[in-house]
Motif scaffolding. Structure first.
Motif, short mmCIF file in Angstrom:
data_model
loop_
_atom_site.label_atom_id
_atom_site.label_comp_id
_atom_site.label_asym_id
_atom_site.label_seq_id
_atom_site.Cartn_x
_atom_site.Cartn_y
_atom_site.Cartn_z
N ILE A 1 36.65 -38.45 -6.87
CA ILE A 1 35.05 -38.93 -7.19
C ILE A 1 34.66 -38.28 -8.64
CG2 ILE A 1 34.18 -39.78 -5.26
CD1 ILE A 1 32.72 -37.27 -4.90
N GLY A 2 35.62 -37.40 -9.01
CA GLY A 2 35.31 -36.46 -10.26
C GLY A 2 36.46 -35.49 -10.54
N ARG A 3 36.46 -35.19 -11.78
CA ARG A 3 37.62 -34.32 -12.28
C ARG A 3 36.83 -33.43 -13.64
NH1 ARG A 3 43.26 -34.01 -12.13
NH2 ARG A 3 43.19 -35.96 -10.87
N GLY A 4 37.39 -32.22 -13.33
CA GLY A 4 36.67 -31.14 -14.61
C GLY A 4 37.48 -30.02 -14.70
N GLY A 5 37.22 -29.14 -15.48
CA GLY A 5 38.30 -28.34 -16.03
C GLY A 5 38.73 -27.23 -14.88
N SER A 6 37.56 -27.24 -13.76
CA SER A 6 37.74 -26.27 -12.80
C SER A 6 38.64 -26.95 -11.64
CB SER A 6 36.68 -25.76 -12.38
OG SER A 6 35.62 -26.55 -11.91
N GLY A 7 38.70 -28.19 -11.61
CA GLY A 7 39.49 -28.88 -10.47
C GLY A 7 38.95 -30.33 -10.27
N VAL A 8 39.39 -30.93 -9.38
CA VAL A 8 38.95 -32.29 -8.87
C VAL A 8 38.17 -32.33 -7.66
CG1 VAL A 8 40.25 -34.49 -8.10
CG2 VAL A 8 41.51 -32.74 -9.47
N VAL A 9 37.26 -33.41 -7.46
CA VAL A 9 36.42 -33.36 -6.53
C VAL A 9 36.57 -34.63 -5.65
CG1 VAL A 9 33.91 -33.70 -6.02
CG2 VAL A 9 34.60 -32.67 -8.00
N VAL B 1 28.29 -37.06 4.79
CA VAL B 1 29.07 -37.41 3.66
C VAL B 1 29.10 -35.99 2.50
CG1 VAL B 1 29.44 -38.78 1.49
CG2 VAL B 1 28.87 -40.05 3.57
N VAL B 2 30.01 -35.44 2.08
CA VAL B 2 30.07 -34.45 1.36
C VAL B 2 31.09 -34.64 0.00
CG1 VAL B 2 29.49 -32.97 3.03
CG2 VAL B 2 31.87 -33.23 2.51
N ALA B 3 30.86 -33.75 -1.03
CA ALA B 3 31.57 -33.68 -2.09
C ALA B 3 32.58 -32.31 -1.82
CB ALA B 3 31.03 -33.71 -3.41
N ILE B 4 33.97 -32.47 -1.84
CA ILE B 4 34.80 -31.48 -1.76
C ILE B 4 35.66 -31.40 -3.01
CG2 ILE B 4 36.67 -30.48 -0.44
CD1 ILE B 4 35.80 -32.17 1.95
N LYS B 5 35.59 -29.85 -3.62
CA LYS B 5 36.13 -29.65 -4.99
C LYS B 5 37.44 -28.60 -4.70
CE LYS B 5 34.27 -28.51 -8.83
NZ LYS B 5 33.46 -28.02 -9.99
N ARG B 6 38.48 -29.13 -5.08
CA ARG B 6 39.69 -28.29 -5.10
C ARG B 6 39.89 -27.65 -6.48
NH1 ARG B 6 45.05 -30.91 -3.24
NH2 ARG B 6 44.99 -30.13 -1.47
N LEU B 7 39.74 -26.25 -6.43
CA LEU B 7 39.68 -25.47 -7.52
C LEU B 7 40.91 -25.08 -7.99
CD1 LEU B 7 37.18 -22.77 -6.26
CD2 LEU B 7 36.71 -24.78 -7.80
N GLU B 8 41.36 -25.11 -9.22
CA GLU B 8 42.51 -24.95 -10.02
C GLU B 8 42.41 -23.53 -10.68
OE1 GLU B 8 43.20 -28.37 -11.97
OE2 GLU B 8 43.64 -29.79 -10.13
N ASP B 9 43.57 -22.96 -10.84
CA ASP B 9 43.87 -21.72 -11.68
C ASP B 9 42.68 -20.82 -11.40
OD1 ASP B 9 46.02 -22.70 -12.86
OD2 ASP B 9 44.57 -23.92 -14.31
N VAL B 10 42.28 -20.54 -10.29
CA VAL B 10 41.32 -19.45 -9.69
C VAL B 10 42.09 -18.34 -9.06
CG1 VAL B 10 39.25 -18.89 -8.65
CG2 VAL B 10 39.62 -21.40 -9.61
N HIS B 11 42.27 -17.41 -9.81
CA HIS B 11 43.25 -16.12 -9.57
C HIS B 11 42.20 -15.03 -9.02
CE1 HIS B 11 46.38 -18.20 -11.47
NE2 HIS B 11 45.59 -18.23 -12.51
N HIS B 12 41.75 -15.25 -7.55
CA HIS B 12 41.13 -14.34 -6.89
C HIS B 12 41.68 -13.89 -5.55
CE1 HIS B 12 38.03 -14.82 -9.93
NE2 HIS B 12 37.15 -14.21 -9.36
N GLY B 13 41.45 -12.99 -5.19
CA GLY B 13 41.83 -12.42 -3.85
C GLY B 13 40.97 -12.87 -2.69
N GLU B 14 41.20 -13.12 -1.51
CA GLU B 14 40.29 -13.75 -0.47
C GLU B 14 38.95 -12.85 -0.47
OE1 GLU B 14 40.26 -14.91 3.97
OE2 GLU B 14 41.84 -14.09 3.38
N ALA B 15 39.02 -11.78 -0.15
CA ALA B 15 37.62 -10.80 -0.32
C ALA B 15 36.62 -11.24 -1.47
CB ALA B 15 37.83 -9.54 -0.24
#
Length: 797
Positions: free
Chosen positions: A523-531, A540-554
């Motif tokens: 339903i959407g696409r941006g610089g940080s990922g696809v929704v 009903v919810v919106a789920i964004k899959r993040l791209e190029d986020v280089h973080h540890g889990e904590a």
């Protein structure tokens, strides 16, 4: 029994008494107490009066261990919400106390027979008090035989104002002491000596006004002292007006909801509306006020910081006076003796203690001279120092009060401490640690370069950093359990806060994959990922899959927890997240009407004027909250139509406000962005000119956004027919400025043709003029977002 023993009730007893108090009551219970009647504390669950429509109750209310007050409260929510108390500072015994209507007055009588409180309506000159009744408006009234009011609770408010209950020169709202302590607290809402509604901190030794902004004059705050009435009130539609020009509206203005305006125990006034569906109180207005600017929050010598909610700490060499009450502040670990060679100076970077300057030296004072001013005066407790355009400003302090720290503060505080040895105890007994204080420098009197400190003195900052490291390791180990607990409950102040829904949680990748049908509905696409659109637990919810986020889990979990705790009607709500291997996903509430871009620039969709105006105002409110109310360092950095989402009622929700925080934690320092952020056409000049980045970049982008909504034209340029009938390229800002400056009918010429002339001319003029202020080349000339909200709201009343 002492006063404090009344307040502190065992949780078990309070739970039991509350359950009895708010049980379903028979419809036969009266709304009137007749002359000659009484109410008994032993029968507090049954001896209550109920208003005709069932909105309010009055009777004995449990406030502690075997302690009761005579009060009025809302019947909903189920646990009740007190709006008035007769004897908040002197509760009565839970046995043999009573409320009697005798000799023309209503009196509250304690177990020993003493009168604790009375209406003072004794029969005089033939006027006889006949009955007391609780109205559907929450007003408790004593009337004579003809129905004339002889006394009413609306004339004696405690911490709450109800709809149509007027504020006057003789009335004030006084906060309670704490969440479960109904006694009078230190914060007041009142008309001050300048006829202006203000927030006052009234401590045992100190008193000061902290809102409206004390750094500005009355007119700069949008108020006026020229009024003779000193009157204010709000209606059930959520509109507040005052004789000093304080005007605001609830975010749900227009709905006839049950409302209350409460001075909460944290020193912030809030307007609450009762959600008829959830039966819970929701904050629908609060002032633009950084929480750490509330005076007295951390007491004398205490320092307020955001984590992300306001918390308190003590500076090195100090410890809490009372481990259960931060408002009592901090005390030196040992006495500071004037001119003692062991007295040292500790630097607290990006920290200030507001007010109580012994004197102010603004004209080219060197750091060394400022230090000498303080060290040579026994009354000086410390000093603030900052450089303004190369010229030093010096602020010696005789009291260290209203302390706060944060990266946006452009001043450092230097305080006197007794000896280095005491610094070893800095972390002992502190409930929270502020990592921004990790670079505290220890400076001996007469030695102002921390690099010159040697021997034992060097061990202390090193030990401090090691201690901080150990604390961080512990936080990482136990962080998940702690944060899960913290984010699982709703933060509640006075039965009134509505923060995150309790469903904020961590999802598995499998759950989200199933919810989105293998990520099939984009339903959407941006610089940080696809929704993607999905369904979780029937919602009903919106789920964004993040791209190029280089973080540890904590670190990712820490960032998400901060964003998840931000709550405002005009900010997109984060419901949960997922972190598994390389997959990082965020779960948001779903916006039925999509983005502003699709509604504004889509030829098949025409956005009505009322919706555009409400979107402009709501977006401004959301940004003002991010900049000034929530976390002082939260910048959006990418305001554009794609990041303004609209729900089913076209209420705007600012989205992606956590993007810079997720991508670069260093972004919390507004001067250290490692790369340009934003979108072409919406970026402030500071990005290109490599100038320090502040909240004014969002103000600039907001101005562009408003101009686009008003004109229907793109910020990156468009084609325009000139006066000669020729088509030429035009840029949005210069074109609007030219129209405003040269055309008499400029509103008609710039208005979006798709509106077909259906718009409010006054509101459009205000939006355009505010937007042009926002897009000024000089960032300091641009208004803040709170000033934008005020300009739009006040101008369109």
């Amino acid at each position: 029994m002492g006063r404090r023993s009344w307040r502190l009730a065992p949780a078990l007893l309070m739970a039991a008494t509350a359950g009895m108090l708010f049980a379903v009551v028979s419809s036969q219970q009266p709304s009137v107490l007749k002359r000659g009647s009484s109410l008994s504390v032993e029968r507090f669950a049954d001896d209550v009066l109920i208003s005709e429509g069932g909105t309010f109750k009055t009777g004995f209310y449990p406030v502690g261990d075997n302690a009761f007050a005579f009060a009025v409260w809302f019947t909903e929510p189920a646990n009740g919400t007190v709006v008035w108390m007769a004897n908040r500072d002197r509760p009565v015994n839970g046995r043999e106390s009573r409320l009697e209507f005798r000799s023309g007055q209503v009196a509250l009588i304690d177990a020993d027979g003493s009168i604790v409180w009375a209406t003072n309506t004794s029969d005089v000159d033939g006027v006889v008090a006949e009955q007391m009744e609780i109205g559907e408006d929450g007003n408790l009234v004593v009337r004579d035989r003809l129905g004339k009011a002889l006394w009413e609770s609306f004339d004696f408010p405690t911490d709450t104002l109800l709809a149509f209950q007027g504020m006057t020169r003789s009335k004030r709202l006084v906060s309670r002491r704490a969440a479960e302590d109904y006694s009078s607290g230190p914060y007041q809402f009142l008309f001050d000596d300048d006829n202006v509604l203000s927030f006052l901190y009234e401590g045992s030794d100190l008193s000061s006004i902290y809102w409206p902004n004390p750094d500005m004059d009355i007119f700069g705050n949008g108020r006026t002292r020229y009024n003779s009435t000193k009157y204010a009130s709000f209606d059930d539609l959520g509109r507040f007006t005052s004789s000093d020009n304080l005007i605001f509206s609830a975010s749900d203005v227009g709905l006839k909801n049950k409302r209350r305006l409460t001075m909460d125990y944290d020193g912030v006034l809030r307007l609450y509306s009762l959600n008829s569906t959830t039966k819970s109180w929701e904050v629908t207005w609060l002032p633009v006020l950084e929480r750490c600017r509330v005076h007295g929050l951390c007491g004398e010598n205490g320092i307020c910081f955001y984590n992300p909610e306001p918390e308190c700490t003590c500076p090195p060499g100090f410890s809490m006076k009372n481990r259960t009450d931060w408002t009592q502040g901090c005390q030196p670990n040992s006495k500071i003796v004037c001119n003692d060679s062991r007295v040292q100076i500790v630097k607290l970077p990006h920290t200030d203690f507001y007010g109580y300057d012994m004197s102010t030296y603004k004209t080219g004072v060197s750091f060394e001279a400022c230090k000498n001013i303080c060290t040579s005066d026994c009354k000086c407790r410390g000093f603030g120092y900052r450089l303004d355009d190369g010229s030093g400003s010096c602020y010696p302090k005789n009291i260290l009060f209203n302390g706060q720290t944060g990266p946006n503060l452009l001043i450092d505080i230097y305080i006197k401490v007794s000896s280095v040895g005491n610094f070893n105890n800095y972390l002992e007994g502190q409930f929270h640690t502020d990592c921004s204080l990790a670079n505290l420098s220890i400076i001996r009197a007469g030695v102002f370069s921390s690099g010159n400190v040697q021997g034992d003195y060097l061990k202390l900052p090193v030990g401090f950093v090691i201690a901080i490291g150990l604390v961080e390791i512990i936080c990482l180990v136990f962080g998940w359990a702690y944060l899960h607990k913290e984010l699982g409950h709703i933060h509640n102040i006075g039965q009134g806060y509505t923060a995150l829904r309790s469903g904020f949680k961590r999802f598995t990748y499998k759950e989200l994959k199933r919810a989105t049908k293998n990520f099939s509905s984009e339903i959407g696409r941006g610089g940080s990922g696809v929704v993607y659109k999905g369904v979780l637990e029937g919602e009903v919810v919106a789920i964004k899959r993040l791209e190029d986020v280089h973080h540890g889990e904590a670190q990712f979990w820490s960032e998400v927890s901060i964003i998840g705790r931000i709550n405002h009607i005009n900010l997109l709500r984060l419901l949960g997240f997922c972190f598994e291997k390389q997959s990082k996903l965020l779960v948001y509430e779903f916006m039925e009407n999509g983005s502003l871009e699709k509604n504004l620039f889509n030829s098949s969709s025409t956005l009505a004027w009322d919706n555009r105006f409400n979107i402009a105002l709501g977006t401004a409110k959301g940004l003002a909250y991010l900049h000034e109310e929530c976390l002082e360092w939260v910048l959006h950095c990418d305001i554009k139509p794609q990041n303004i989402l609209l729900d089913k009622d076209f209420t705007p929700k600012v989205a992606d406000f956590g993007l810079s925080k997720l991508l670069d934690r260093g972004g919390t320092n507004v001067s250290s962005f490692s790369r340009v952020r934003g979108t072409r056409g919406y970026m402030a000049p500071e990005w290109i000119l490599n100038q320090p980045i502040t909240s004014k970049v969002d103000v600039y982008s907001y101005g562009i956004l408003v101009l686009e909504m008003v004109t229907g034209r793109s910020s990156v340029g468009f084609e325009q027919v000139d006066d000669n009938g020729e088509i030429r390229s035009a840029q949005l800002i210069p074109w609007v400025r030219e129209m405003v400056g040269t055309r008499q009918q400029w509103i008609e010429e710039i208005a979006d043709p798709s509106l077909s002339g259906i718009y409010d001319k006054l509101k459009m003029e205000i939006l355009v003029k505010v937007a042009l202020k926002c897009v000024g080349e000089e960032r300091d000339a641009r208004p803040t977002m709170s000033q934008v909200v005020d300009a739009i709201t006040l101008g369109c009343q």
